[in-house]
Design an enzyme around this catalytic site. Structure first.
Site, mmCIF file in Angstrom:
data_model
loop_
_atom_site.group_PDB
_atom_site.id
_atom_site.type_symbol
_atom_site.label_atom_id
_atom_site.label_comp_id
_atom_site.label_asym_id
_atom_site.label_seq_id
_atom_site.Cartn_x
_atom_site.Cartn_y
_atom_site.Cartn_z
ATOM 1 N N ASP A 23 -6.844 18.948 -31.639
ATOM 2 C CA ASP A 23 -6.746 18.042 -30.495
ATOM 3 C C ASP A 23 -5.656 17.012 -30.774
ATOM 4 O O ASP A 23 -5.719 16.280 -31.754
ATOM 5 C CB ASP A 23 -8.107 17.358 -30.289
ATOM 6 N N ASN A 25 -4.614 14.591 -28.431
ATOM 7 C CA ASN A 25 -4.673 13.365 -27.624
ATOM 8 C C ASN A 25 -6.019 12.640 -27.670
ATOM 9 O O ASN A 25 -6.232 11.684 -26.919
ATOM 10 C CB ASN A 25 -4.303 13.664 -26.161
ATOM 11 N N ASP A 27 -9.117 13.566 -26.813
ATOM 12 C CA ASP A 27 -10.157 13.788 -25.802
ATOM 13 C C ASP A 27 -11.250 14.725 -26.293
ATOM 14 O O ASP A 27 -12.171 15.067 -25.545
ATOM 15 C CB ASP A 27 -9.552 14.302 -24.492
ATOM 16 N N ASP A 31 -5.732 21.499 -27.867
ATOM 17 C CA ASP A 31 -4.729 21.660 -26.819
ATOM 18 C C ASP A 31 -3.455 22.306 -27.374
ATOM 19 O O ASP A 31 -3.344 22.573 -28.574
ATOM 20 C CB ASP A 31 -4.417 20.314 -26.163
ATOM 21 N N ASP A 100 -3.966 36.091 -23.641
ATOM 22 C CA ASP A 100 -5.102 36.826 -23.110
ATOM 23 C C ASP A 100 -4.852 37.165 -21.643
ATOM 24 O O ASP A 100 -4.535 36.275 -20.840
ATOM 25 C CB ASP A 100 -6.371 35.976 -23.210
ATOM 26 N N ASP A 202 -8.512 41.468 -21.861
ATOM 27 C CA ASP A 202 -9.948 41.243 -21.851
ATOM 28 C C ASP A 202 -10.670 42.260 -20.978
ATOM 29 O O ASP A 202 -10.271 42.488 -19.829
ATOM 30 C CB ASP A 202 -10.226 39.821 -21.329
ATOM 31 N N GLU A 256 -9.418 45.122 -25.131
ATOM 32 C CA GLU A 256 -10.801 44.940 -25.572
ATOM 33 C C GLU A 256 -11.606 46.103 -24.999
ATOM 34 O O GLU A 256 -11.760 46.218 -23.787
ATOM 35 C CB GLU A 256 -11.352 43.602 -25.074
ATOM 36 N N HIS A 330 -13.665 35.339 -31.230
ATOM 37 C CA HIS A 330 -14.351 34.304 -30.457
ATOM 38 C C HIS A 330 -15.657 34.788 -29.835
ATOM 39 O O HIS A 330 -16.473 33.972 -29.404
ATOM 40 C CB HIS A 330 -13.422 33.800 -29.349
ATOM 41 N N ASP A 331 -15.847 36.099 -29.758
ATOM 42 C CA ASP A 331 -17.069 36.672 -29.186
ATOM 43 C C ASP A 331 -18.080 37.092 -30.253
ATOM 44 O O ASP A 331 -19.122 37.641 -29.926
ATOM 45 C CB ASP A 331 -16.728 37.901 -28.326
#
Length: 558
Positions: A23, A25, A27, A31, A100, A202, A256, A330-331
């Protein structure tokens, strides 16, 4: 041996989950500028390709896999100018960028669907898949993300139901519509013309549907999801995509393979078919979750023999095509927790063993960011800690029917997707160097000892071993293009194989067990040279017999 050599066959793909990487910034959300700031770190790993999970404009119902505008960047991640800078900086470091491609469905907030749901006469109505209410109850179709299983959602304005294989906010596209396909191809060219180097596609195996929506033969498809990858026009669509877009650029494509079986891989990746370069399956995770141990004495919770057989079958099934190798993304939960052992005494050893596996197999390795430092499952105790729509929807579905939610949460500590989505662990500070704000997902407490800053200073760390293995793979093309053959196939604890080219031969022995193991090579190793190993000393060798300690890995040059 492989005859045709390509840059993407020799590459190592490094997958970055933007929301969790860095990150810039404050938040609490990773990013694009944060990724740019850390490109020198990624370059230092020796990897070649960065794959970014979706960064397109999205209401974020499924963390970016619900795209509302393919031509703009999600505000959480920055701007198109930030993307252009990232792409430029990646290329200046002689790496490549893969994005992706999510085209099985869009967000329900996409312009197309906003128009489609207004009227059956609207030209965008046919961009999606509908069942008119006057035809009665829609035929059985299940949703991956809905515990109740219904993949149809009623739209009052058109008095019809739209299909959604995933969230109800992710309506499926109608790939039989010529205009829709051409718009997809135009979008792909937009990004290729910008200079990106490929797409990870995907759920691409699900894009074709039989628009007559027949009743599914449950004798043939016991699991309804198996049916989804058997769409009648699937390969015609992929061939057209190749002909009209992919073949026009020097890029890579990897699909995928949701619900695709091992025997069918060649239909996607055989070069003569002109469809995709690579395809990856979920077979490894399914074996880990579903196949019982080979015996109580194996010291492994799943069937290693089945896992070995699957990888060997995949290697053959690609034919003249090219395989992929991965154990986490990520899955999936963190690979060291699922395929290794995250207990303190075994964490580093098993992580290094898995690194050895991924970087000595035939195929392009797909590496998930954080695995190079041994990041592990966070194992949340409460449903409120989870962000993932899949986990949350299934939990509340079980709760609504009076099911055992405590048992479900215990299972999620092992298999939930959010285990892999916790913020990247850069240092031992309170927020792991990820952010100065409140992180969007909790940070694993083990970041105090498991982080980049500390591991870069330790020559024996998981990170140092990863870098060493990357260099070793790149220095020996046999480990990229050489033939793969299993050795001691019935061994319940050891995954052993050879990699053979015209000029080189290597033997790799990997103990996947928490117990000591004996491995039997098919050649005498008395004069073989040990190249790499993950203990302080090399394994004990007596003729063809190798003694391996828990989670020990070693490579011999024959």
């Amino acid at each position: 041996m492989v005859k045709n050599k390509n840059w993407w066959k020799e590459a190592i793909v490094y997958q970055v989950y933007p929301r969790s990487f860095k990150d810039s910034n404050g938040d609490g959300i990773g990013d694009l500028k944060g990724i740019t700031q850390k490109l020198d770190y990624i370059k230092s790993l020796g990897v070649d390709i960065i794959w970014l999970n979706p960064v397109f404009e999205s209401p974020n119902d499924d963390n970016g896999y619900d795209i509302s505008n393919y031509f703009d960047i999600m505000s959480d991640f920055g701007t198109m100018a930030d993307f252009d800078e990232l792409l430029l900086e990646i290329h200046e470091r002689e790496m490549k960028l893969v994005l992706d491609l999510v085209v099985n469905h869009t967000s329900d907030e996409h312009h197309w669907f906003k128009e489609a749901r207004k009227s059956r006469e609207n030209p965008y109505y046919d961009y999606y898949l509908w069942w008119p209410a006057e035809r009665g109850v829609p035929p059985e179709r299940k949703s991956y993300f809905d515990e109740k299983g219904n993949a149809w959602m009623y739209n009052e304005t058109t008095d019809s139901y739209y299909l959604h294989y995933f969230s109800r906010k992710q309506p499926d596209l109608n790939w039989e519509n010529d205009d829709m396909r051409e718009e997809i191809y135009t979008m792909m060219k937009f990004w290729f013309d910008k200079g990106i180097d490929g797409f990870r596609m995907d759920s691409i195996s699900l894009i074709s549907k039989d628009n007559t929506f027949p009743v599914i033969d449950r004798r043939k498809f016991h699991d309804i999801f198996d049916y989804y990858a058997k769409g009648p026009s699937l390969h015609r669509h992929l061939h057209e995509m190749n002909r009209k877009v992919l073949s026009l650029y020097d890029v890579m494509s990897v699909g995928e393979g949701s619900a695709v079986k091992v025997k069918d891989i060649g239909n996607f990746v055989e070069p003569a078919r002109q469809e995709l370069d690579m395809l990856y399956l979920f077979e490894a995770s399914q074996i880990r979750n579903e196949c019982k141990a080979d015996s109580p004495e194996s010291g492994i919770e799943y069937s290693l023999i089945t896992l070995k057989k699957m990888f060997a079958e995949c290697d053959k099934a690609v034919g003249e095509g090219w395989p992929t190798i991965y154990l986490g993304n990520h899955d999936q939960p963190r690979m060291v927790t699922r395929f290794g052992n995250d207990a303190p005494e075994f964490h580093a050893l098993s992580s290094k063993m898995l690194t050895t596996f991924l970087l000595t197999m035939r195929g392009t390795p797909y590496w998930y960011a954080g695995d190079e430092i041994g990041m592990s499952n966070i194992k949340f105790d409460h449903i409120e800690d989870y962000n993932d729509i899949d986990t949350r929807n299934h939990y509340y579905g079980i709760k609504s029917t009076g099911g055992d939610t405590a048992k479900y949460l215990e299972l999620q500590k092992q298999i939930a997707r959010d285990n892999a989505r916790t913020p990247f662990q850069w240092d031992a500070s309170e927020k792991a160097g990820f952010t100065t704000g409140k992180p969007w997902l909790k940070i694993n407490k083990n970041h105090l000892s498991l982080n980049v800053e500390s591991e870069e200073k330790d020559k024996n760390s998981i990170l140092s071993y990863f870098k060493k293995m990357v260099l070793f793979r790149k220095a020996h093309k046999c480990l990229i293009y050489g033939d793969f053959r299993l050795v001691d196939t019935k061994n319940e604890r050891v995954f052993g194989y050879t990699r053979i080219s015209e000029n080189e031969k290597y033997l790799i022995a990997l103990n996947f067990s928490k117990l000591p193991a004996t491995f039997y090579a098919d050649i005498y190793l008395n004069n073989a040279e040990v190249q790499l190993f993950n203990y302080e000393t090399a394994p004990d060798v007596k003729g063809k017999e190798i003694g391996l300690r828990p989670y020990e890995a070693a490579i011999w040059k024959i």
